[in-house]
Design a protein around this motif. Structure first.
Motif, PDB file in Angstrom:
ATOM      1  N   PRO A 104      -7.039   2.759 -17.836  1.00  0.00           N
ATOM      2  CA  PRO A 104      -8.348   3.066 -18.420  1.00  0.00           C
ATOM      3  C   PRO A 104      -8.976   1.827 -19.058  1.00  0.00           C
ATOM      4  CG  PRO A 104      -6.593   3.960 -19.796  1.00  0.00           C
ATOM      5  CD  PRO A 104      -5.945   3.393 -18.570  1.00  0.00           C
ATOM      6  N   ASP A 105     -10.293   1.809 -19.055  1.00  0.00           N
ATOM      7  CA  ASP A 105     -11.051   0.706 -19.650  1.00  0.00           C
ATOM      8  C   ASP A 105     -11.805   1.265 -20.850  1.00  0.00           C
ATOM      9  OD1 ASP A 105     -12.524  -1.512 -20.246  1.00  0.00           O
ATOM     10  OD2 ASP A 105     -13.567  -1.636 -18.323  1.00  0.00           O
ATOM     11  N   GLN A 106     -11.630   0.665 -22.004  1.00  0.00           N
ATOM     12  CA  GLN A 106     -12.245   1.162 -23.225  1.00  0.00           C
ATOM     13  C   GLN A 106     -13.771   1.071 -23.170  1.00  0.00           C
ATOM     14  OE1 GLN A 106     -10.211   2.733 -24.885  1.00  0.00           O
ATOM     15  NE2 GLN A 106      -8.307   1.798 -24.235  1.00  0.00           N
ATOM     16  N   GLU A 107     -14.291   0.097 -22.414  1.00  0.00           N
ATOM     17  CA  GLU A 107     -15.739  -0.085 -22.340  1.00  0.00           C
ATOM     18  C   GLU A 107     -16.389   0.899 -21.370  1.00  0.00           C
ATOM     19  OE1 GLU A 107     -16.536  -4.166 -21.455  1.00  0.00           O
ATOM     20  OE2 GLU A 107     -15.187  -4.872 -23.007  1.00  0.00           O
ATOM     21  N   GLY A 108     -15.615   1.558 -20.558  1.00  0.00           N
ATOM     22  CA  GLY A 108     -16.146   2.563 -19.640  1.00  0.00           C
ATOM     23  C   GLY A 108     -16.644   2.014 -18.315  1.00  0.00           C
ATOM     24  N   SER A 109     -16.452   0.738 -18.060  1.00  0.00           N
ATOM     25  CA  SER A 109     -16.891   0.158 -16.789  1.00  0.00           C
ATOM     26  C   SER A 109     -15.733   0.210 -15.795  1.00  0.00           C
ATOM     27  CB  SER A 109     -17.332  -1.290 -16.994  1.00  0.00           C
ATOM     28  OG  SER A 109     -17.606  -1.883 -15.750  1.00  0.00           O
ATOM     29  N   HIS A 110     -15.909   0.969 -14.745  1.00  0.00           N
ATOM     30  CA  HIS A 110     -14.840   1.122 -13.759  1.00  0.00           C
ATOM     31  C   HIS A 110     -15.286   0.665 -12.375  1.00  0.00           C
ATOM     32  CE1 HIS A 110     -12.712   3.341 -16.811  1.00  0.00           C
ATOM     33  NE2 HIS A 110     -13.725   4.185 -16.927  1.00  0.00           N
ATOM     34  N   PHE A 111     -16.256  -0.226 -12.352  1.00  0.00           N
ATOM     35  CA  PHE A 111     -16.793  -0.687 -11.073  1.00  0.00           C
ATOM     36  C   PHE A 111     -15.706  -1.261 -10.182  1.00  0.00           C
ATOM     37  CE2 PHE A 111     -18.399  -4.178  -8.454  1.00  0.00           C
ATOM     38  CZ  PHE A 111     -19.274  -3.484  -7.634  1.00  0.00           C
ATOM     39  N   HIS A 112     -14.860  -2.112 -10.731  1.00  0.00           N
ATOM     40  CA  HIS A 112     -13.821  -2.761  -9.919  1.00  0.00           C
ATOM     41  C   HIS A 112     -12.842  -1.745  -9.331  1.00  0.00           C
ATOM     42  CE1 HIS A 112     -12.522  -2.713 -14.113  1.00  0.00           C
ATOM     43  NE2 HIS A 112     -11.272  -2.711 -13.682  1.00  0.00           N
ATOM     44  N   TRP A 113     -12.511  -0.666 -10.087  1.00  0.00           N
ATOM     45  CA  TRP A 113     -11.607   0.354  -9.550  1.00  0.00           C
ATOM     46  C   TRP A 113     -12.297   1.152  -8.437  1.00  0.00           C
ATOM     47  CZ3 TRP A 113      -7.528  -1.730 -10.667  1.00  0.00           C
ATOM     48  CH2 TRP A 113      -7.097  -2.048 -11.948  1.00  0.00           C
ATOM     49  N   ASN A 114     -13.588   1.445  -8.622  1.00  0.00           N
ATOM     50  CA  ASN A 114     -14.341   2.148  -7.581  1.00  0.00           C
ATOM     51  C   ASN A 114     -14.439   1.302  -6.315  1.00  0.00           C
ATOM     52  OD1 ASN A 114     -14.857   4.454  -9.142  1.00  0.00           O
ATOM     53  ND2 ASN A 114     -16.631   3.484 -10.108  1.00  0.00           N
ATOM     54  N   LEU A 115     -14.723   0.025  -6.482  1.00  0.00           N
ATOM     55  CA  LEU A 115     -14.813  -0.887  -5.340  1.00  0.00           C
ATOM     56  C   LEU A 115     -13.472  -0.996  -4.626  1.00  0.00           C
ATOM     57  CD1 LEU A 115     -16.483  -2.894  -3.677  1.00  0.00           C
ATOM     58  CD2 LEU A 115     -15.826  -4.666  -5.330  1.00  0.00           C
ATOM     59  N   LEU A 116     -12.404  -1.104  -5.395  1.00  0.00           N
ATOM     60  CA  LEU A 116     -11.070  -1.185  -4.795  1.00  0.00           C
ATOM     61  C   LEU A 116     -10.750   0.097  -4.026  1.00  0.00           C
ATOM     62  CD1 LEU A 116      -8.526  -2.873  -4.451  1.00  0.00           C
ATOM     63  CD2 LEU A 116      -7.642  -1.834  -6.550  1.00  0.00           C
ATOM     64  N   GLY A 117     -11.157   1.250  -4.552  1.00  0.00           N
ATOM     65  CA  GLY A 117     -10.944   2.514  -3.851  1.00  0.00           C
ATOM     66  C   GLY A 117     -11.660   2.542  -2.508  1.00  0.00           C
ATOM     67  N   VAL A 118     -12.898   2.054  -2.473  1.00  0.00           N
ATOM     68  CA  VAL A 118     -13.661   2.000  -1.223  1.00  0.00           C
ATOM     69  C   VAL A 118     -13.008   1.037  -0.244  1.00  0.00           C
ATOM     70  CG1 VAL A 118     -15.862   1.317  -0.204  1.00  0.00           C
ATOM     71  CG2 VAL A 118     -15.841   2.680  -2.295  1.00  0.00           C
ATOM     72  N   ILE A 119     -12.605  -0.133  -0.713  1.00  0.00           N
ATOM     73  CA  ILE A 119     -11.996  -1.140   0.166  1.00  0.00           C
ATOM     74  C   ILE A 119     -10.688  -0.630   0.760  1.00  0.00           C
ATOM     75  CG2 ILE A 119     -10.911  -3.424   0.199  1.00  0.00           C
ATOM     76  CD1 ILE A 119     -13.090  -4.299  -1.832  1.00  0.00           C
ATOM     77  N   VAL A 120      -9.832  -0.070  -0.071  1.00  0.00           N
ATOM     78  CA  VAL A 120      -8.536   0.436   0.423  1.00  0.00           C
ATOM     79  C   VAL A 120      -8.754   1.576   1.410  1.00  0.00           C
ATOM     80  CG1 VAL A 120      -6.421   1.647  -0.281  1.00  0.00           C
ATOM     81  CG2 VAL A 120      -7.215  -0.341  -1.574  1.00  0.00           C
ATOM     82  N   SER A 121      -9.691   2.460   1.109  1.00  0.00           N
ATOM     83  CA  SER A 121      -9.979   3.581   2.024  1.00  0.00           C
ATOM     84  C   SER A 121     -10.523   3.073   3.355  1.00  0.00           C
ATOM     85  CB  SER A 121     -10.972   4.543   1.389  1.00  0.00           C
ATOM     86  OG  SER A 121     -10.406   5.154   0.265  1.00  0.00           O
ATOM     87  N   ALA A 122     -11.433   2.116   3.311  1.00  0.00           N
ATOM     88  CA  ALA A 122     -12.013   1.578   4.547  1.00  0.00           C
ATOM     89  C   ALA A 122     -10.949   0.881   5.394  1.00  0.00           C
ATOM     90  CB  ALA A 122     -13.147   0.612   4.215  1.00  0.00           C
ATOM     91  N   ILE A 123     -10.090   0.125   4.773  1.00  0.00           N
ATOM     92  CA  ILE A 123      -9.014  -0.552   5.517  1.00  0.00           C
ATOM     93  C   ILE A 123      -8.062   0.482   6.122  1.00  0.00           C
ATOM     94  CG2 ILE A 123      -6.963  -2.010   5.240  1.00  0.00           C
ATOM     95  CD1 ILE A 123      -8.634  -3.672   3.229  1.00  0.00           C
TER      96      ILE A 123
END
Length: 168
Positions: free
Chosen positions: A42-61
């Motif tokens: 979890p990120d205390q600041e609430g920014s999860h862009f990198h986790w969302n991007l990683l999810g898309v990349i792993v799914s696409a691969i």
């Protein structure tokens, strides 16, 4: 590569199934992976862009790997054939200026590659019900036919071999 007849209805049905499956897999996979990573890190600041991007990349691969693994399955026969045909036509299109020049000089290989390109494009456009540019294709085909007659060449799309284009 040879042009072969395929069942249009079967192709469209299987292509639609593949597309919907890929979209659903991308949606579920990317959201699932992202939510799992957000839960674990979890990120205390609430920014999860990198986790969302990683999810898309792993799914696409993963989807790409699954499609590549199953490309020779009978269910994928028409879809894979059309995909490979489109790749070949794109390869020819990139070489078209040199092919046109060689065809003007009477090169049989260039003319047969162009014949394959026109026949393959016609086939794909009819398969996808995209007949808007058929008139333009007919004009190009007529020019090629005139060149073949001028140089006394019999055009045959079946003589096309992708490796013959390496010299262009």
């Amino acid at each position: 590569m040879q042009l072969k007849k395929i069942n249009k209805a079967r192709y469209r049905k299987h292509l639609n199934i593949v597309i919907v499956s890929c979209i659903a897999s991308l949606l579920v996979g990317s959201l699932g992976i992202a939510q799992l990573l957000i839960f674990l890190f979890p990120d205390q600041e609430g920014s999860h862009f990198h986790w969302n991007l990683l999810g898309v990349i792993v799914s696409a691969i993963t989807i790409g790997a699954v499609l590549n693994k199953w490309r020779n399955h009978p269910f994928m026969a028409e879809v894979t054939y059309v995909w490979e045909l489109k790749q070949t036509l794109n390869y020819i299109a990139r070489k078209l200026p040199k092919l046109n020049q060689a065809a003007e000089e009477g090169d049989v290989t260039a003319m047969n590659a162009m014949q394959f390109s026109y026949a393959g494009s016609r086939f794909l456009w009819q398969l996808d019900d995209n007949t808007l540019v058929m008139d333009e294709l007919a004009i190009s085909q007529a020019k090629l036919d005139a060149l073949a007659a001028k140089h006394n060449v019999t055009l045959n799309a079946d003589r096309f071999e992708k490796q013959d284009l390496a010299r262009f």
